[in-house]
Design a protein around this motif. Structure first.
Motif, mmCIF file in Angstrom:
data_model
loop_
_atom_site.group_PDB
_atom_site.id
_atom_site.type_symbol
_atom_site.label_atom_id
_atom_site.label_comp_id
_atom_site.label_asym_id
_atom_site.label_seq_id
_atom_site.Cartn_x
_atom_site.Cartn_y
_atom_site.Cartn_z
ATOM 1 N N GLU A 1 -4.253 12.124 -2.978
ATOM 2 C CA GLU A 1 -5.473 11.452 -3.419
ATOM 3 C C GLU A 1 -5.225 10.015 -3.865
ATOM 4 O O GLU A 1 -6.177 9.315 -4.218
ATOM 5 C CB GLU A 1 -6.098 12.229 -4.577
ATOM 6 N N LEU A 2 -3.982 9.555 -3.848
ATOM 7 C CA LEU A 2 -3.638 8.277 -4.472
ATOM 8 C C LEU A 2 -3.047 7.297 -3.475
ATOM 9 O O LEU A 2 -2.291 7.676 -2.580
ATOM 10 C CB LEU A 2 -2.606 8.520 -5.588
ATOM 11 N N MET B 1 0.877 -1.173 0.000
ATOM 12 C CA MET B 1 0.000 0.000 0.000
ATOM 13 C C MET B 1 0.913 1.222 0.000
ATOM 14 O O MET B 1 1.385 1.661 1.048
ATOM 15 C CB MET B 1 -0.940 0.019 1.216
ATOM 16 N N HIS B 2 1.208 1.711 -1.184
ATOM 17 C CA HIS B 2 2.167 2.797 -1.356
ATOM 18 C C HIS B 2 1.420 4.129 -1.257
ATOM 19 O O HIS B 2 0.738 4.543 -2.194
ATOM 20 C CB HIS B 2 2.875 2.646 -2.702
ATOM 21 N N PHE B 3 1.549 4.780 -0.104
ATOM 22 C CA PHE B 3 0.965 6.094 0.114
ATOM 23 C C PHE B 3 1.939 7.165 -0.389
ATOM 24 O O PHE B 3 3.130 6.921 -0.550
ATOM 25 C CB PHE B 3 0.681 6.319 1.595
ATOM 26 N N LEU C 1 -10.773 6.179 2.937
ATOM 27 C CA LEU C 1 -9.898 7.330 3.202
ATOM 28 C C LEU C 1 -10.175 8.492 2.259
ATOM 29 O O LEU C 1 -9.555 9.552 2.392
ATOM 30 C CB LEU C 1 -8.428 6.914 3.064
ATOM 31 N N GLY C 2 -11.066 8.288 1.295
ATOM 32 C CA GLY C 2 -11.336 9.328 0.306
ATOM 33 C C GLY C 2 -10.275 9.400 -0.768
ATOM 34 O O GLY C 2 -10.123 10.426 -1.439
ATOM 35 N N LYS C 3 -9.549 8.300 -0.979
ATOM 36 C CA LYS C 3 -8.477 8.264 -1.948
ATOM 37 C C LYS C 3 -8.808 7.290 -3.080
ATOM 38 O O LYS C 3 -9.714 6.462 -2.956
ATOM 39 C CB LYS C 3 -7.161 7.864 -1.275
ATOM 40 N N THR C 4 -8.074 7.384 -4.157
ATOM 41 C CA THR C 4 -8.230 6.501 -5.314
ATOM 42 C C THR C 4 -7.116 5.475 -5.316
ATOM 43 O O THR C 4 -5.947 5.811 -5.090
ATOM 44 C CB THR C 4 -8.195 7.302 -6.620
ATOM 45 N N ALA C 5 -7.472 4.221 -5.569
ATOM 46 C CA ALA C 5 -6.477 3.153 -5.663
ATOM 47 C C ALA C 5 -6.157 2.858 -7.121
ATOM 48 O O ALA C 5 -7.048 2.830 -7.972
ATOM 49 C CB ALA C 5 -6.996 1.882 -4.990
ATOM 50 N N VAL C 6 -4.881 2.663 -7.405
ATOM 51 C CA VAL C 6 -4.465 2.048 -8.662
ATOM 52 C C VAL C 6 -3.779 0.737 -8.291
ATOM 53 O O VAL C 6 -3.072 0.655 -7.290
ATOM 54 C CB VAL C 6 -3.517 2.947 -9.486
#
Length: 299
Positions: free
Chosen positions: A166-167, A156-158, A191-196
């Motif tokens: 956002e990613l 899980m690369h923040f 978390l309100g973020k988008t996953a790729v």
């Protein structure tokens, strides 16, 4: 693939009830802040009582800044979110807690250190926890080899700064099970973020492309093509990048960029060879914002 392609059987976007973050530096504190803001109870694991207290203070500072910028939910006070965060001085202390659903490892980019931390966290957290590494470039597949249950593990690369980014890049190893990936997708949405989602490969997608651009920008400075501010302006205004590659390098840390470049050079070839200017700046301690000087001065 991004969250626009979310499968219909994806679980609801609920934050995990309990999260452990191993490593309370800038990234770890940001991850802890993000999950606490989404409603999770968070335990930060650090190496000793002083480091643990400092990690909690980083979260508190981040929450104060978020409130000042209007980035906390309406009616939510920083103290309310802060009350969901505490710290312990060793991974072994997780066993005394309510078991976390998710453990995120956020220690420095050292494969041996990460493998040891992950193995200890797996033993302490229990069989049902999903384990994740926040590595930006190391092999998730190789880190999985240190675990008894690699099917519950992924990357899980923040991105820095975590609360505002956002990613989240979800990195799957061959052993990563679909349940772990589905859970990580849901938590990312919470978390309100988008996953790729990317397959494990050197540098994944983001670091590989980002480092390539950053290294070429450093070579341009080295060759006297243009000043850092002009190179950055060219990418911001000409290509709509929110930030130029050299300013971003300062924020990430020149030492971090150098370590990633060296890893990519070993695994993908000489096109990722670090410029001598980057090596020289790191040797002089010009590491970017955290040191007060990089390609820019940071008062």
């Amino acid at each position: 693939m991004t969250e626009q392609n979310t499968p219909p059987d994806e679980p609801p976007a609920l934050a995990p009830r309990a999260v452990a973050v191993v490593g309370g530096g800038r990234m770890g504190a940001g991850i802890a802040q993000s999950f606490a803001s989404a409603g999770s109870r968070v335990v930060i694991v650090e190496s000793g009582a002083d480091a643990a207290a400092a990690a909690v203070e980083r979260v508190a500072g981040g929450l104060r800044r978020a409130a000042e910028r209007g980035r906390l939910a309406a009616g939510v006070a920083p103290a309310e979110v802060r009350s969901r965060v505490r710290a312990v001085a060793s991974v072994a202390e997780l066993a005394a807690d309510a078991m976390p659903e998710l453990v995120v490892e956020a220690v420095p980019e050292d494969a041996g250190l990460k493998a040891r931390v992950l193995a200890a966290a797996e033993q302490a957290a229990g069989p049902d926890a999903v384990l994740a590494t926040n590595t930006s470039s190391l092999s998730v597949t190789e880190l999985a080899a240190a675990l008894a249950r690699p099917g519950r593990f992924l990357g899980m690369h923040f991105f820095n700064p975590v609360p505002a980014s956002e990613l989240v890049e979800l990195v799957t190893a061959p052993e990563t099970g679909p349940a772990a990936l589905a859970a990580a997708r849901g938590w990312t949405r919470a978390l309100g973020k988008t996953a790729v989602v990317v397959r494990d490969s050197p540098g994944f997608a983001s670091s590989r492309l980002g480092v390539a651009l950053g290294l070429e920008a450093i070579r341009m400075v080295e060759e006297g093509v243009a000043a850092p501010a002009d190179i950055d302006a060219a990418m911001r205004l000409g290509y709509r990048h929110p930030m130029g590659p050299l300013r971003l390098t300062d924020l990430v840390g020149l030492d971090v960029r150098l370590a990633i470049a060296e890893h990519l050079c070993r695994t993908l070839g000489e096109r990722f060879a670090p410029p001598e200017l980057l090596r020289a700046k790191v040797a002089r301690g010009e590491l970017g914002r955290k040191a007060g000087q990089g390609f820019y001065a940071w008062p």
